[in-house]
Design a protein around this motif. Structure first.
Motif, PDB file in Angstrom:
ATOM      1  N   TRP A 192       0.843  -1.187   0.000  1.00 60.75           N
ATOM      2  CA  TRP A 192       0.000   0.000   0.000  1.00 60.75           C
ATOM      3  C   TRP A 192       0.882   1.242   0.000  1.00 60.75           C
ATOM      4  CZ3 TRP A 192      -5.163  -0.187  -0.619  1.00 60.75           C
ATOM      5  CH2 TRP A 192      -5.810  -1.411  -0.363  1.00 60.75           C
TER       6      TRP A 192
ATOM      7  N   TYR B  66       5.987  -1.739   7.812  1.00 58.01           N
ATOM      8  CA  TYR B  66       5.238  -0.491   7.796  1.00 58.01           C
ATOM      9  C   TYR B  66       6.169   0.710   7.851  1.00 58.01           C
ATOM     10  CZ  TYR B  66       1.684  -3.799   9.337  1.00 58.01           C
ATOM     11  OH  TYR B  66       0.837  -4.884   9.426  1.00 58.01           O
TER      12      TYR B  66
ATOM     13  N   ALA C 130      -1.605  -4.612   7.817  1.00 57.06           N
ATOM     14  CA  ALA C 130      -1.780  -5.211   6.493  1.00 57.06           C
ATOM     15  C   ALA C 130      -1.998  -6.711   6.650  1.00 57.06           C
ATOM     16  CB  ALA C 130      -0.552  -4.945   5.623  1.00 57.06           C
TER      17      ALA C 130
ATOM     18  N   LEU D 184      -5.906  -3.436   4.254  1.00 54.62           N
ATOM     19  CA  LEU D 184      -5.216  -2.501   5.139  1.00 54.62           C
ATOM     20  C   LEU D 184      -6.227  -2.022   6.173  1.00 54.62           C
ATOM     21  CD1 LEU D 184      -2.470  -1.097   5.649  1.00 54.62           C
ATOM     22  CD2 LEU D 184      -3.394   0.883   4.418  1.00 54.62           C
TER      23      LEU D 184
END
Length: 121
Positions: free
Chosen positions: A36, A59, A69, A80
């Motif tokens: 993401w 992250y 996630a 997410l």
């Protein structure tokens, strides 16, 4: 080709939660790491989170402890979960995936079209 479609964005108050989904479809042979990213107005796209095919997640510092996630390999979907949202989390969120369309073929990076997340009171 591989298509990625995000969903789950919207408007939420500070401190609230949202869950984004990103489903991959098309001529998929194998999917590796999925991730993401986000892009706020006037800023560059930045990394948010990634998760490997065996479920190992990482992250960026600003979301660690608030975002999680996860993925469902059977559905070719990455999620997410975003908790304790802050106004600075406002951005268009994009998912990406490292995937190949052929057995033993080269992996390419594919991107979704993005979903807007707005955190505001």
């Amino acid at each position: 080709q591989v298509q990625l479609v995000e969903s789950g964005g919207g408007l939420v108050q500070p401190g609230g939660s949202l869950r984004l989904s990103c489903a991959a479809s098309g001529s998929i042979s194998s999917i590796g790491t999925m991730g993401w990213y986000r892009q706020a107005p006037g800023k560059q796209r930045e990394f948010v989170a990634r998760i490997t095919s065996d479920g190992s997640a990482s992250y960026t510092d600003s979301v660690r402890g608030r975002f999680t996630a996860s993925r469902d390999n059977a559905k070719n979907t990455v999620y997410l979960q975003m908790n304790s949202l802050k106004p600075e989390d406002t951005a268009v969120y994009y998912c990406n995936a490292l995937a190949t369309t052929q057995a033993m073929g080269p992996y390419r990076t594919y991107w979704g079209q993005g979903t807007q997340v707005t955190v505001s009171s």
